[in-house]
Design a protein around this motif. Structure first.
Motif, PDB file in Angstrom:
ATOM      1  N   GLU A   6       0.636  -1.109  -0.087  1.00 60.75           N
ATOM      2  CA  GLU A   6      -0.149   0.117   0.068  1.00 60.75           C
ATOM      3  C   GLU A   6       0.814   1.252   0.043  1.00 60.75           C
ATOM      4  O   GLU A   6       1.829   1.259   0.611  1.00 60.75           O
ATOM      5  N   ARG A   7       0.141   2.287  -0.660  1.00 63.38           N
ATOM      6  CA  ARG A   7       1.032   3.567  -0.837  1.00 63.38           C
ATOM      7  C   ARG A   7       0.569   4.446   0.486  1.00 63.38           C
ATOM      8  O   ARG A   7      -0.524   4.570   0.936  1.00 63.38           O
ATOM      9  N   ILE A   8       1.932   4.924   1.331  1.00 64.49           N
ATOM     10  CA  ILE A   8       1.289   5.515   2.479  1.00 64.49           C
ATOM     11  C   ILE A   8       2.029   7.028   2.271  1.00 64.49           C
ATOM     12  O   ILE A   8       3.087   7.411   1.602  1.00 64.49           O
ATOM     13  N   ARG A  40       6.785   0.099   6.635  1.00 64.69           N
ATOM     14  CA  ARG A  40       5.391  -0.335   6.776  1.00 64.69           C
ATOM     15  C   ARG A  40       4.654  -0.357   5.112  1.00 64.69           C
ATOM     16  O   ARG A  40       3.744  -1.219   5.420  1.00 64.69           O
ATOM     17  N   GLY A  41       5.320   0.261   4.315  1.00 65.58           N
ATOM     18  CA  GLY A  41       4.525   0.224   3.099  1.00 65.58           C
ATOM     19  C   GLY A  41       5.441   0.904   1.942  1.00 65.58           C
ATOM     20  O   GLY A  41       6.692   1.206   2.281  1.00 65.58           O
ATOM     21  N   LYS A  42       4.697   1.483   1.025  1.00 67.58           N
ATOM     22  CA  LYS A  42       5.452   2.426  -0.097  1.00 67.58           C
ATOM     23  C   LYS A  42       5.008   3.727   0.588  1.00 67.58           C
ATOM     24  O   LYS A  42       4.124   4.324   0.176  1.00 67.58           O
ATOM     25  N   LEU A  43       6.177   4.377   1.054  1.00 68.19           N
ATOM     26  CA  LEU A  43       6.042   5.651   1.658  1.00 68.19           C
ATOM     27  C   LEU A  43       6.152   6.927   0.633  1.00 68.19           C
ATOM     28  O   LEU A  43       7.305   7.156  -0.040  1.00 68.19           O
ATOM     29  N   ASN A  44       5.202   7.235   0.200  1.00 66.78           N
ATOM     30  CA  ASN A  44       5.139   8.433  -0.920  1.00 66.78           C
ATOM     31  C   ASN A  44       5.357   9.786  -0.584  1.00 66.78           C
ATOM     32  O   ASN A  44       5.953  10.462  -1.305  1.00 66.78           O
ATOM     33  N   VAL A 111      -2.777   7.790  -2.561  1.00 67.89           N
ATOM     34  CA  VAL A 111      -2.344   6.967  -1.628  1.00 67.89           C
ATOM     35  C   VAL A 111      -3.513   6.286  -1.025  1.00 67.89           C
ATOM     36  O   VAL A 111      -4.676   6.178  -1.444  1.00 67.89           O
ATOM     37  N   ASP A 112      -3.083   4.915  -0.377  1.00 73.29           N
ATOM     38  CA  ASP A 112      -4.003   3.929   0.074  1.00 73.29           C
ATOM     39  C   ASP A 112      -4.301   4.170   1.602  1.00 73.29           C
ATOM     40  O   ASP A 112      -5.326   3.843   2.222  1.00 73.29           O
TER      41      ASP A 112
END
Length: 199
Positions: A6-8, A40-44, A111-112
């Motif tokens: 998920e994008r964060i 924790r995820g894909k940090l955008n 983002v998600d």
């Protein structure tokens, strides 16, 4: 709950984080903080919002903002006025809530999962608006400090609550010269002054 794909985006209310970590008795290592949420995820996006007092050339916040800017954080500052109230206490008028709200809403389509680091109940309508657009929201704050830094309304509205004290072992700044578990890397773990508390 976080998912690896998920994008964060993380949005930090600097004044709230400072008060919360101070109440818990530890300092944040912002390099480790960034690393934890990138894990924790894909940090955008990672944004830090704070106020700077007008005409305060020696503010301890300025070096922190400079360090964050050069180390992967998007920093948003707002100049505010300091005044003396009728009781003789120095106070600061103004905050970055509007700027943070606009930035969060702008990021929702990309983002998600949005992480908001604050305990301020005024952000409850923002969380509702983000959730209505299909994006999950986690709130980072603490209920272990006295008085608790997190409003009940905010905690109930969020999809997930992260107790800052439970992140301590992952994000705490280890004083220089100690035999802590965290490694330093080219001085990036050098002490960075946190912002001073303002009323």
């Amino acid at each position: 709950m976080f998912y690896k794909d998920e994008r964060i985006a993380v949005f930090i209310d600097g004044k709230s984080l400072f008060a919360c970590s101070k109440g818990l008795g530890f300092e944040i290592d912002f390099k480790l903080f960034r690393k934890e949420f990138a894990r924790r995820g894909k940090l955008n996006k990672l944004s830090y919002f704070t106020t700077l007092v007008d005409n305060d050339e020696f503010s301890s916040v300025k070096p922190l903002v400079d360090w964050l800017t050069y180390n992967g954080y998007n920093t948003v500052t707002k100049t505010v006025k300091e005044y003396v109230d009728p009781s003789g206490f120095r106070k600061v008028k103004g905050n970055t809530a509007v700027e943070m709200t606009i930035a969060v809403l702008d990021m929702v389509p990309y983002v998600d999962h949005i992480v908001i680091v604050t305990g301020d109940k005024d952000f409850k309508p923002l969380i509702e608006a983000v959730q209505q657009r299909g994006t999950r929201v986690s709130v980072v704050s603490s209920i272990r400090v006295q008085p608790p830094m997190l409003s009940d309304d905010l905690r109930r509205q969020a999809d997930n609550f992260i107790e800052l004290d439970e992140l301590r072992s992952l994000i705490e700044k280890v004083p220089h010269g100690s035999n802590g578990l965290h490694e330093t890397n080219g001085g990036l773990n050098a002490p960075v002054p946190l912002e001073r508390g303002t009323a």
